[in-house]
Scaffold this motif. Structure first.
Motif, PDB file in Angstrom:
ATOM      1  N   TRP A   1       0.753  -1.133   0.059  1.00  0.00           N
ATOM      2  CA  TRP A   1       0.068   0.013  -0.034  1.00  0.00           C
ATOM      3  C   TRP A   1       0.908   1.045   0.008  1.00  0.00           C
ATOM      4  O   TRP A   1       1.727   1.301   1.060  1.00  0.00           O
ATOM      5  CB  TRP A   1      -0.905  -0.135   1.336  1.00  0.00           C
ATOM      6  CG  TRP A   1      -1.518   1.039   1.480  1.00  0.00           C
ATOM      7  CD1 TRP A   1      -1.852   2.556   0.892  1.00  0.00           C
ATOM      8  CD2 TRP A   1      -2.488   1.301   2.866  1.00  0.00           C
ATOM      9  NE1 TRP A   1      -2.600   3.075   1.628  1.00  0.00           N
ATOM     10  CE2 TRP A   1      -3.098   2.613   2.941  1.00  0.00           C
ATOM     11  CE3 TRP A   1      -2.531   0.464   3.902  1.00  0.00           C
ATOM     12  CZ2 TRP A   1      -3.563   2.756   4.079  1.00  0.00           C
ATOM     13  CZ3 TRP A   1      -3.101   0.890   5.189  1.00  0.00           C
ATOM     14  CH2 TRP A   1      -3.856   2.068   5.210  1.00  0.00           C
ATOM     15  N   LEU A   2       1.033   1.893  -1.050  1.00  0.00           N
ATOM     16  CA  LEU A   2       2.040   2.888  -1.556  1.00  0.00           C
ATOM     17  C   LEU A   2       1.166   4.256  -1.793  1.00  0.00           C
ATOM     18  O   LEU A   2       0.329   4.402  -2.556  1.00  0.00           O
ATOM     19  CB  LEU A   2       2.787   2.709  -2.493  1.00  0.00           C
ATOM     20  CG  LEU A   2       3.442   1.287  -2.440  1.00  0.00           C
ATOM     21  CD1 LEU A   2       4.397   0.878  -3.699  1.00  0.00           C
ATOM     22  CD2 LEU A   2       4.646   1.481  -1.062  1.00  0.00           C
ATOM     23  N   GLY A   3       1.528   5.444  -0.929  1.00  0.00           N
ATOM     24  CA  GLY A   3       1.042   6.695  -1.611  1.00  0.00           C
ATOM     25  C   GLY A   3       1.824   7.836  -0.620  1.00  0.00           C
ATOM     26  O   GLY A   3       2.853   7.776   0.084  1.00  0.00           O
ATOM     27  N   GLN A   4       0.963   9.150  -0.843  1.00  0.00           N
ATOM     28  CA  GLN A   4       1.558  10.271  -0.116  1.00  0.00           C
ATOM     29  C   GLN A   4       0.332  11.260  -0.174  1.00  0.00           C
ATOM     30  O   GLN A   4      -0.335  11.355  -1.184  1.00  0.00           O
ATOM     31  CB  GLN A   4       2.730  10.472  -0.693  1.00  0.00           C
ATOM     32  CG  GLN A   4       3.632  11.876  -0.064  1.00  0.00           C
ATOM     33  CD  GLN A   4       3.549  11.510   1.695  1.00  0.00           C
ATOM     34  OE1 GLN A   4       2.637  12.092   2.377  1.00  0.00           O
ATOM     35  NE2 GLN A   4       4.981  11.323   1.953  1.00  0.00           N
ATOM     36  N   LYS A   5       0.645  12.183   0.678  1.00  0.00           N
ATOM     37  CA  LYS A   5      -0.187  13.641   0.369  1.00  0.00           C
ATOM     38  C   LYS A   5       0.218  14.332  -0.941  1.00  0.00           C
ATOM     39  O   LYS A   5       1.406  14.360  -0.789  1.00  0.00           O
ATOM     40  CB  LYS A   5      -0.193  14.293   1.673  1.00  0.00           C
ATOM     41  CG  LYS A   5      -0.880  13.792   2.959  1.00  0.00           C
ATOM     42  CD  LYS A   5      -0.818  14.761   4.012  1.00  0.00           C
ATOM     43  CE  LYS A   5      -1.658  14.173   5.105  1.00  0.00           C
ATOM     44  NZ  LYS A   5      -1.384  15.096   6.381  1.00  0.00           N
ATOM     45  N   VAL A   6      -0.413  14.576  -1.813  1.00  0.00           N
ATOM     46  CA  VAL A   6      -0.190  15.299  -2.934  1.00  0.00           C
ATOM     47  C   VAL A   6      -0.673  16.854  -3.053  1.00  0.00           C
ATOM     48  O   VAL A   6      -0.712  17.336  -4.234  1.00  0.00           O
ATOM     49  CB  VAL A   6      -0.261  14.562  -4.333  1.00  0.00           C
ATOM     50  CG1 VAL A   6       0.141  13.335  -4.267  1.00  0.00           C
ATOM     51  CG2 VAL A   6      -2.020  14.337  -4.343  1.00  0.00           C
TER      52      VAL A   6
ATOM     53  N   ASN B   1      -2.552   4.887  -3.144  1.00  0.00           N
ATOM     54  CA  ASN B   1      -3.433   5.502  -2.147  1.00  0.00           C
ATOM     55  C   ASN B   1      -2.875   7.131  -2.074  1.00  0.00           C
ATOM     56  O   ASN B   1      -2.301   7.554  -1.200  1.00  0.00           O
ATOM     57  CB  ASN B   1      -3.680   5.028  -0.732  1.00  0.00           C
ATOM     58  CG  ASN B   1      -4.513   5.798   0.072  1.00  0.00           C
ATOM     59  OD1 ASN B   1      -4.414   5.821   1.161  1.00  0.00           O
ATOM     60  ND2 ASN B   1      -5.385   6.624  -0.691  1.00  0.00           N
ATOM     61  N   PHE B   2      -2.857   7.873  -3.245  1.00  0.00           N
ATOM     62  CA  PHE B   2      -2.415   9.237  -3.322  1.00  0.00           C
ATOM     63  C   PHE B   2      -3.557  10.072  -2.843  1.00  0.00           C
ATOM     64  O   PHE B   2      -4.650   9.772  -3.445  1.00  0.00           O
ATOM     65  CB  PHE B   2      -1.743   9.594  -4.576  1.00  0.00           C
ATOM     66  CG  PHE B   2      -0.573   8.786  -4.828  1.00  0.00           C
ATOM     67  CD1 PHE B   2       0.860   9.555  -4.265  1.00  0.00           C
ATOM     68  CD2 PHE B   2      -0.674   7.820  -5.706  1.00  0.00           C
ATOM     69  CE1 PHE B   2       1.711   8.576  -4.770  1.00  0.00           C
ATOM     70  CE2 PHE B   2       0.683   7.178  -6.364  1.00  0.00           C
ATOM     71  CZ  PHE B   2       1.861   7.547  -5.644  1.00  0.00           C
ATOM     72  N   GLU B   3      -3.536  11.070  -2.085  1.00  0.00           N
ATOM     73  CA  GLU B   3      -4.607  12.008  -1.554  1.00  0.00           C
ATOM     74  C   GLU B   3      -4.111  13.226  -1.510  1.00  0.00           C
ATOM     75  O   GLU B   3      -3.232  13.753  -0.983  1.00  0.00           O
ATOM     76  CB  GLU B   3      -5.486  11.618  -0.429  1.00  0.00           C
ATOM     77  CG  GLU B   3      -5.947  10.033  -0.465  1.00  0.00           C
ATOM     78  CD  GLU B   3      -6.652   9.841   0.771  1.00  0.00           C
ATOM     79  OE1 GLU B   3      -7.203  10.575   1.566  1.00  0.00           O
ATOM     80  OE2 GLU B   3      -6.510   8.329   1.428  1.00  0.00           O
TER      81      GLU B   3
ATOM     82  N   GLY C   1     -11.550  24.492  -1.864  1.00  0.00           N
ATOM     83  CA  GLY C   1     -10.467  24.581  -2.424  1.00  0.00           C
ATOM     84  C   GLY C   1      -9.832  23.167  -3.157  1.00  0.00           C
ATOM     85  O   GLY C   1      -8.836  23.544  -3.901  1.00  0.00           O
ATOM     86  N   ARG C   2     -10.700  22.178  -3.167  1.00  0.00           N
ATOM     87  CA  ARG C   2      -9.912  21.182  -3.758  1.00  0.00           C
ATOM     88  C   ARG C   2     -11.035  20.029  -3.985  1.00  0.00           C
ATOM     89  O   ARG C   2     -12.233  20.411  -3.365  1.00  0.00           O
ATOM     90  CB  ARG C   2      -8.969  20.288  -2.900  1.00  0.00           C
ATOM     91  CG  ARG C   2      -9.217  19.648  -1.782  1.00  0.00           C
ATOM     92  CD  ARG C   2      -8.378  19.130  -1.012  1.00  0.00           C
ATOM     93  NE  ARG C   2      -8.779  18.511   0.384  1.00  0.00           N
ATOM     94  CZ  ARG C   2      -9.292  17.293   0.662  1.00  0.00           C
ATOM     95  NH1 ARG C   2      -9.825  16.620  -0.309  1.00  0.00           N
ATOM     96  NH2 ARG C   2      -9.704  16.954   1.901  1.00  0.00           N
ATOM     97  N   ASP C   3     -10.647  18.898  -5.127  1.00  0.00           N
ATOM     98  CA  ASP C   3     -11.986  17.978  -5.233  1.00  0.00           C
ATOM     99  C   ASP C   3     -12.051  17.041  -3.937  1.00  0.00           C
ATOM    100  O   ASP C   3     -11.100  16.504  -3.608  1.00  0.00           O
ATOM    101  CB  ASP C   3     -11.726  17.290  -6.485  1.00  0.00           C
ATOM    102  CG  ASP C   3     -12.151  18.141  -7.628  1.00  0.00           C
ATOM    103  OD1 ASP C   3     -12.948  18.723  -7.664  1.00  0.00           O
ATOM    104  OD2 ASP C   3     -11.215  17.855  -8.811  1.00  0.00           O
ATOM    105  N   LYS C   4     -13.120  17.189  -3.712  1.00  0.00           N
ATOM    106  CA  LYS C   4     -13.433  15.650  -2.664  1.00  0.00           C
ATOM    107  C   LYS C   4     -14.086  14.511  -3.693  1.00  0.00           C
ATOM    108  O   LYS C   4     -13.680  13.300  -3.312  1.00  0.00           O
ATOM    109  CB  LYS C   4     -14.722  16.107  -1.737  1.00  0.00           C
ATOM    110  CG  LYS C   4     -15.155  14.866  -0.908  1.00  0.00           C
ATOM    111  CD  LYS C   4     -16.181  15.247   0.068  1.00  0.00           C
ATOM    112  CE  LYS C   4     -16.557  14.303   1.071  1.00  0.00           C
ATOM    113  NZ  LYS C   4     -15.423  13.351   1.811  1.00  0.00           N
TER     114      LYS C   4
END
Length: 317
Positions: free
Chosen positions: A107-112, A145-147, A194-197
Protein backbone atom coordinates in the motif's frame (compact mmCIF):
# COMPACT_ATOMS: atom_id res chain seq x y z
CA UNK A 1 -32.78 30.83 -5.36
CA UNK A 2 -31.72 31.12 -1.71
CA UNK A 3 -34.68 29.01 -0.61
CA UNK A 4 -33.79 26.40 -3.22
CA UNK A 5 -30.18 26.20 -2.03
CA UNK A 6 -31.31 25.79 1.56
CA UNK A 7 -33.74 23.04 0.57
CA UNK A 8 -31.25 20.98 -1.45
CA UNK A 9 -29.46 19.33 1.51
CA UNK A 10 -32.81 18.17 2.87
CA UNK A 11 -33.76 16.77 -0.53
CA UNK A 12 -30.43 14.92 -0.74
CA UNK A 13 -30.89 13.41 2.74
CA UNK A 14 -34.38 12.25 1.78
CA UNK A 15 -33.16 10.66 -1.46
CA UNK A 16 -30.34 8.84 0.28
CA UNK A 17 -32.57 7.61 3.09
CA UNK A 18 -35.05 6.21 0.58
CA UNK A 19 -32.25 4.42 -1.28
CA UNK A 20 -31.38 2.60 1.95
CA UNK A 21 -34.73 0.83 2.03
CA UNK A 22 -35.80 -2.54 0.69
CA UNK A 23 -34.60 -6.11 1.06
CA UNK A 24 -31.32 -7.24 -0.51
CA UNK A 25 -31.43 -10.32 -2.74
CA UNK A 26 -30.13 -13.55 -1.21
CA UNK A 27 -27.38 -13.75 -3.84
CA UNK A 28 -26.15 -10.21 -3.14
CA UNK A 29 -23.21 -10.98 -0.84
CA UNK A 30 -19.52 -11.79 -0.93
CA UNK A 31 -18.14 -13.70 -3.88
CA UNK A 32 -14.71 -14.07 -2.30
CA UNK A 33 -13.30 -10.85 -3.79
CA UNK A 34 -13.03 -8.75 -0.64
CA UNK A 35 -9.98 -6.85 0.61
CA UNK A 36 -8.34 -5.57 3.79
CA UNK A 37 -5.96 -2.67 4.40
CA UNK A 38 -3.11 -3.66 6.77
CA UNK A 39 -1.02 -1.29 8.86
CA UNK A 40 2.72 -0.64 8.69
CA UNK A 41 3.58 -2.89 11.64
CA UNK A 42 3.52 -5.95 9.37
CA UNK A 43 6.58 -4.83 7.41
CA UNK A 44 8.60 -2.72 9.85
CA UNK A 45 9.49 -5.51 12.28
CA UNK A 46 6.80 -5.15 14.93
CA UNK A 47 4.74 -8.12 13.74
CA UNK A 48 5.93 -11.73 13.88
CA UNK A 49 5.15 -15.06 12.26
CA UNK A 50 2.75 -15.79 15.14
CA UNK A 51 0.85 -12.59 14.37
CA UNK A 52 0.46 -13.73 10.76
CA UNK A 53 -0.87 -17.10 11.96
CA UNK A 54 -3.47 -15.38 14.14
CA UNK A 55 -4.63 -13.11 11.33
CA UNK A 56 -4.71 -16.05 8.91
CA UNK A 57 -7.05 -17.94 11.26
CA UNK A 58 -9.50 -15.06 11.04
CA UNK A 59 -9.18 -14.43 7.30
CA UNK A 60 -9.76 -18.07 6.33
CA UNK A 61 -13.37 -17.61 7.46
CA UNK A 62 -13.90 -14.59 5.20
CA UNK A 63 -14.12 -13.71 1.52
CA UNK A 64 -10.95 -11.63 1.66
CA UNK A 65 -8.68 -12.40 -1.31
CA UNK A 66 -6.51 -9.25 -1.29
CA UNK A 67 -4.62 -7.39 1.40
CA UNK A 68 -2.77 -4.08 1.06
CA UNK A 69 0.06 -3.72 3.56
CA UNK A 70 1.21 -0.17 4.27
CA UNK A 71 4.82 0.00 3.02
CA UNK A 72 5.35 3.72 2.43
CA UNK A 73 4.80 6.55 2.32
CA UNK A 74 6.88 7.93 -0.53
CA UNK A 75 9.24 10.70 0.43
CA UNK A 76 8.45 14.21 -0.78
CA UNK A 77 10.75 13.67 -3.79
CA UNK A 78 8.98 10.44 -4.74
CA UNK A 79 11.63 8.05 -3.44
CA UNK A 80 10.73 4.93 -1.42
CA UNK A 81 13.66 3.85 0.79
CA UNK A 82 13.77 0.09 1.54
CA UNK A 83 14.39 1.08 5.17
CA UNK A 84 10.65 1.78 5.34
CA UNK A 85 9.84 -1.92 4.92
CA UNK A 86 12.77 -3.88 6.43
CA UNK A 87 10.65 -6.92 7.36
CA UNK A 88 8.67 -7.19 4.11
CA UNK A 89 10.53 -10.26 2.83
CA UNK A 90 9.89 -12.16 6.07
CA UNK A 91 6.27 -11.06 6.09
CA UNK A 92 5.76 -12.39 2.57
CA UNK A 93 7.39 -15.71 3.50
CA UNK A 94 5.15 -16.11 6.54
CA UNK A 95 2.10 -15.03 4.55
CA UNK A 96 2.70 -17.52 1.73
CA UNK A 97 2.95 -20.32 4.28
CA UNK A 98 -0.41 -19.45 5.85
CA UNK A 99 -2.52 -17.88 3.08
CA UNK A 100 -1.00 -18.72 -0.30
CA UNK A 101 -4.20 -17.85 -2.18
CA UNK A 102 -4.59 -14.35 -0.70
CA UNK A 103 -2.72 -11.75 -2.74
CA UNK A 104 -0.50 -9.21 -1.00
CA UNK A 105 0.22 -5.75 -2.41
CA UNK A 106 2.24 -2.92 -0.90
CA UNK A 107 0.00 0.00 0.00
CA UNK A 108 1.90 3.01 -1.35
CA UNK A 109 1.02 6.68 -1.42
CA UNK A 110 1.51 10.13 -0.01
CA UNK A 111 -0.25 13.45 0.39
CA UNK A 112 -0.13 15.32 -2.90
CA UNK A 113 -1.44 18.69 -1.74
CA UNK A 114 1.89 20.10 -0.65
CA UNK A 115 4.08 17.10 0.18
CA UNK A 116 4.62 15.16 -3.05
CA UNK A 117 4.28 16.70 -6.51
CA UNK A 118 2.99 14.11 -8.98
CA UNK A 119 2.95 16.80 -11.67
CA UNK A 120 6.74 16.64 -11.74
CA UNK A 121 8.01 13.96 -14.20
CA UNK A 122 11.16 13.37 -12.13
CA UNK A 123 9.05 12.72 -9.03
CA UNK A 124 6.84 10.27 -10.90
CA UNK A 125 9.94 8.46 -12.16
CA UNK A 126 11.24 8.06 -8.61
CA UNK A 127 7.83 6.68 -7.60
CA UNK A 128 8.12 4.13 -10.40
CA UNK A 129 11.67 3.26 -9.35
CA UNK A 130 10.43 2.59 -5.84
CA UNK A 131 7.64 0.37 -7.17
CA UNK A 132 10.13 -1.63 -9.22
CA UNK A 133 12.34 -2.19 -6.17
CA UNK A 134 9.60 -3.28 -3.78
CA UNK A 135 7.94 -5.53 -6.35
CA UNK A 136 11.22 -7.44 -6.66
CA UNK A 137 10.56 -8.82 -3.16
CA UNK A 138 7.72 -10.92 -4.54
CA UNK A 139 4.55 -8.91 -3.96
CA UNK A 140 1.50 -9.81 -6.07
CA UNK A 141 0.84 -6.25 -7.20
CA UNK A 142 0.78 -2.64 -6.08
CA UNK A 143 -1.97 -0.62 -4.41
CA UNK A 144 -1.81 3.17 -4.71
CA UNK A 145 -3.35 5.66 -2.30
CA UNK A 146 -2.44 9.24 -3.23
CA UNK A 147 -4.61 11.93 -1.66
CA UNK A 148 -6.13 14.18 -2.79
CA UNK A 149 -6.03 13.38 -6.51
CA UNK A 150 -8.24 15.87 -8.33
CA UNK A 151 -10.79 14.82 -10.89
CA UNK A 152 -9.21 14.94 -14.34
CA UNK A 153 -5.61 14.66 -13.09
CA UNK A 154 -3.74 13.49 -16.22
CA UNK A 155 -0.45 12.98 -14.38
CA UNK A 156 -2.06 10.31 -12.21
CA UNK A 157 -3.29 8.57 -15.37
CA UNK A 158 0.27 8.73 -16.71
CA UNK A 159 1.57 7.15 -13.48
CA UNK A 160 -0.94 4.30 -13.77
CA UNK A 161 -0.01 3.68 -17.39
CA UNK A 162 3.72 3.58 -16.64
CA UNK A 163 3.17 1.42 -13.54
CA UNK A 164 1.47 -1.15 -15.76
CA UNK A 165 4.53 -1.22 -17.99
CA UNK A 166 6.67 -2.04 -14.94
CA UNK A 167 4.53 -4.65 -13.18
CA UNK A 168 3.10 -6.36 -16.27
CA UNK A 169 0.33 -8.82 -15.39
CA UNK A 170 0.61 -8.28 -11.65
CA UNK A 171 -2.30 -6.60 -9.85
CA UNK A 172 -2.63 -2.84 -10.31
CA UNK A 173 -4.99 -1.46 -7.69
CA UNK A 174 -5.85 1.99 -6.37
CA UNK A 175 -7.99 3.67 -3.76
CA UNK A 176 -10.29 6.32 -5.20
CA UNK A 177 -12.27 9.26 -3.88
CA UNK A 178 -16.03 9.05 -3.96
CA UNK A 179 -17.91 9.66 -7.19
CA UNK A 180 -19.81 12.94 -7.51
CA UNK A 181 -23.14 11.93 -5.92
CA UNK A 182 -25.37 14.63 -7.41
CA UNK A 183 -24.93 17.06 -10.31
CA UNK A 184 -22.80 20.12 -9.46
CA UNK A 185 -21.82 18.82 -5.98
CA UNK A 186 -18.20 18.47 -7.09
CA UNK A 187 -17.95 22.04 -8.31
CA UNK A 188 -19.76 23.50 -5.31
CA UNK A 189 -17.65 21.66 -2.75
CA UNK A 190 -14.47 22.47 -4.65
CA UNK A 191 -15.35 26.16 -4.44
CA UNK A 192 -15.83 25.82 -0.67
CA UNK A 193 -12.81 23.68 0.32
CA UNK A 194 -10.45 24.55 -2.53
CA UNK A 195 -9.95 21.02 -3.85
CA UNK A 196 -11.87 18.07 -5.24
CA UNK A 197 -13.54 15.72 -2.77
CA UNK A 198 -15.33 13.87 -5.56
CA UNK A 199 -14.35 12.51 -8.94
CA UNK A 200 -16.53 12.96 -11.98
CA UNK A 201 -18.05 9.72 -13.29
CA UNK A 202 -15.97 10.02 -16.47
CA UNK A 203 -12.67 10.35 -14.62
CA UNK A 204 -13.56 7.45 -12.34
CA UNK A 205 -14.21 5.38 -15.47
CA UNK A 206 -10.82 6.33 -16.92
CA UNK A 207 -8.96 5.28 -13.77
CA UNK A 208 -10.87 2.00 -13.56
CA UNK A 209 -9.99 1.24 -17.19
CA UNK A 210 -6.26 1.59 -16.44
CA UNK A 211 -6.29 -0.63 -13.34
CA UNK A 212 -7.39 -4.11 -12.35
CA UNK A 213 -9.10 -3.04 -9.16
CA UNK A 214 -10.55 0.14 -7.67
CA UNK A 215 -11.50 0.61 -4.02
CA UNK A 216 -13.82 3.55 -3.37
CA UNK A 217 -13.10 5.20 -0.02
CA UNK A 218 -16.76 5.27 1.00
CA UNK A 219 -16.15 6.69 4.47
CA UNK A 220 -15.35 10.06 6.04
CA UNK A 221 -18.60 11.25 4.47
CA UNK A 222 -19.62 13.49 7.40
CA UNK A 223 -23.18 12.27 7.00
CA UNK A 224 -25.02 12.33 10.34
CA UNK A 225 -27.39 9.35 10.23
CA UNK A 226 -27.10 5.61 9.66
CA UNK A 227 -29.79 5.64 6.99
CA UNK A 228 -28.23 8.57 5.17
CA UNK A 229 -24.80 6.94 5.17
CA UNK A 230 -26.22 3.60 4.04
CA UNK A 231 -28.11 5.30 1.22
CA UNK A 232 -24.93 7.11 0.23
CA UNK A 233 -23.14 3.76 -0.10
CA UNK A 234 -26.01 2.48 -2.23
CA UNK A 235 -25.66 5.52 -4.50
CA UNK A 236 -21.87 5.22 -4.78
CA UNK A 237 -21.98 1.49 -5.50
CA UNK A 238 -24.86 1.84 -7.96
CA UNK A 239 -22.98 4.45 -9.99
CA UNK A 240 -19.71 2.50 -9.85
CA UNK A 241 -21.35 -0.71 -11.05
CA UNK A 242 -22.26 1.12 -14.25
CA UNK A 243 -18.79 2.65 -14.66
CA UNK A 244 -16.54 -0.36 -13.99
CA UNK A 245 -16.51 -3.23 -16.46
CA UNK A 246 -17.22 -6.79 -15.32
CA UNK A 247 -13.58 -7.73 -16.00
CA UNK A 248 -12.40 -5.33 -13.29
CA UNK A 249 -12.80 -5.69 -9.52
CA UNK A 250 -14.91 -3.05 -7.78
CA UNK A 251 -14.50 -2.68 -4.02
CA UNK A 252 -16.63 -0.63 -1.65
CA UNK A 253 -14.68 0.73 1.31
CA UNK A 254 -16.11 -0.24 4.71
CA UNK A 255 -15.17 1.88 7.75
CA UNK A 256 -13.66 -0.47 10.36
CA UNK A 257 -12.26 2.38 12.44
CA UNK A 258 -13.68 4.65 15.11
CA UNK A 259 -11.63 7.82 15.46
CA UNK A 260 -13.49 10.41 13.41
CA UNK A 261 -13.56 12.85 16.33
CA UNK A 262 -17.34 13.08 16.65
CA UNK A 263 -19.45 10.33 18.22
CA UNK A 264 -22.28 10.93 15.77
CA UNK A 265 -19.96 10.31 12.81
CA UNK A 266 -18.70 7.04 14.29
CA UNK A 267 -22.29 6.06 14.96
CA UNK A 268 -23.49 6.88 11.43
CA UNK A 269 -20.75 5.07 9.50
CA UNK A 270 -20.31 1.35 10.04
CA UNK A 271 -19.31 -1.89 8.36
CA UNK A 272 -22.97 -2.90 8.62
CA UNK A 273 -24.09 0.20 6.73
CA UNK A 274 -21.49 -0.29 4.01
CA UNK A 275 -22.34 -3.99 3.66
CA UNK A 276 -26.09 -3.48 3.46
CA UNK A 277 -25.64 -0.56 1.09
CA UNK A 278 -23.47 -2.69 -1.20
CA UNK A 279 -26.05 -5.50 -1.12
CA UNK A 280 -28.90 -3.13 -1.99
CA UNK A 281 -26.89 -1.69 -4.88
CA UNK A 282 -26.20 -5.17 -6.23
CA UNK A 283 -29.86 -6.05 -5.90
CA UNK A 284 -30.86 -2.93 -7.82
CA UNK A 285 -28.22 -3.76 -10.44
CA UNK A 286 -30.28 -6.88 -11.08
CA UNK A 287 -27.61 -9.46 -11.84
CA UNK A 288 -24.80 -11.00 -9.77
CA UNK A 289 -21.39 -9.40 -10.11
CA UNK A 290 -18.47 -11.76 -9.54
CA UNK A 291 -15.72 -9.15 -9.11
CA UNK A 292 -17.39 -7.05 -6.47
CA UNK A 293 -16.64 -6.86 -2.77
CA UNK A 294 -16.01 -4.92 0.42
CA UNK A 295 -12.63 -3.49 1.43
CA UNK A 296 -12.23 -3.15 5.20
CA UNK A 297 -10.31 -0.14 6.52
CA UNK A 298 -8.26 -0.94 8.60
CA UNK A 299 -6.90 -4.03 10.43
CA UNK A 300 -5.33 -2.32 13.46
CA UNK A 301 -8.51 -0.36 14.26
CA UNK A 302 -11.11 -3.04 13.49
CA UNK A 303 -13.04 -4.27 16.52
CA UNK A 304 -14.69 -7.62 17.08
CA UNK A 305 -17.98 -5.84 16.36
CA UNK A 306 -16.67 -4.73 12.96
CA UNK A 307 -15.67 -8.28 12.08
CA UNK A 308 -19.02 -9.60 13.30
CA UNK A 309 -20.85 -7.07 11.11
CA UNK A 310 -18.75 -8.05 8.11
CA UNK A 311 -19.69 -11.69 8.63
CA UNK A 312 -23.35 -11.14 9.51
CA UNK A 313 -24.23 -8.54 6.89
CA UNK A 314 -21.91 -9.39 4.01
CA UNK A 315 -20.05 -12.69 4.23
CA UNK A 316 -22.90 -14.84 5.58
CA UNK A 317 -26.05 -12.69 5.54
Amino acid sequence: MAALLLALPGVAVAILSIQFTGTPASWAKTTGHDALWLGHAWVDGRKTADDVKKLATRLRKTGISDVYVHSGPFNSDGSLPPALYPNAANFLKWWRAELPKVRVSPWLGQKVDGTLDLDDPATRQRVLDGVRTIMALGFDGVHYNFEPIGSGDTEFLDLLTKTRAIIGNHLLSTSTPQIEPFPLTRQVLRAVVGRDKYWSPDYFRQVAALTDQVAIMTYDTYLPFKGTYGGYVVRQATMALELVSDEKTLLIGAPAYHDQGFSWLDEAESVEGAARGARLALTSHGVPRERFGLALYVDFAATEEDWEEYDRFWSHP
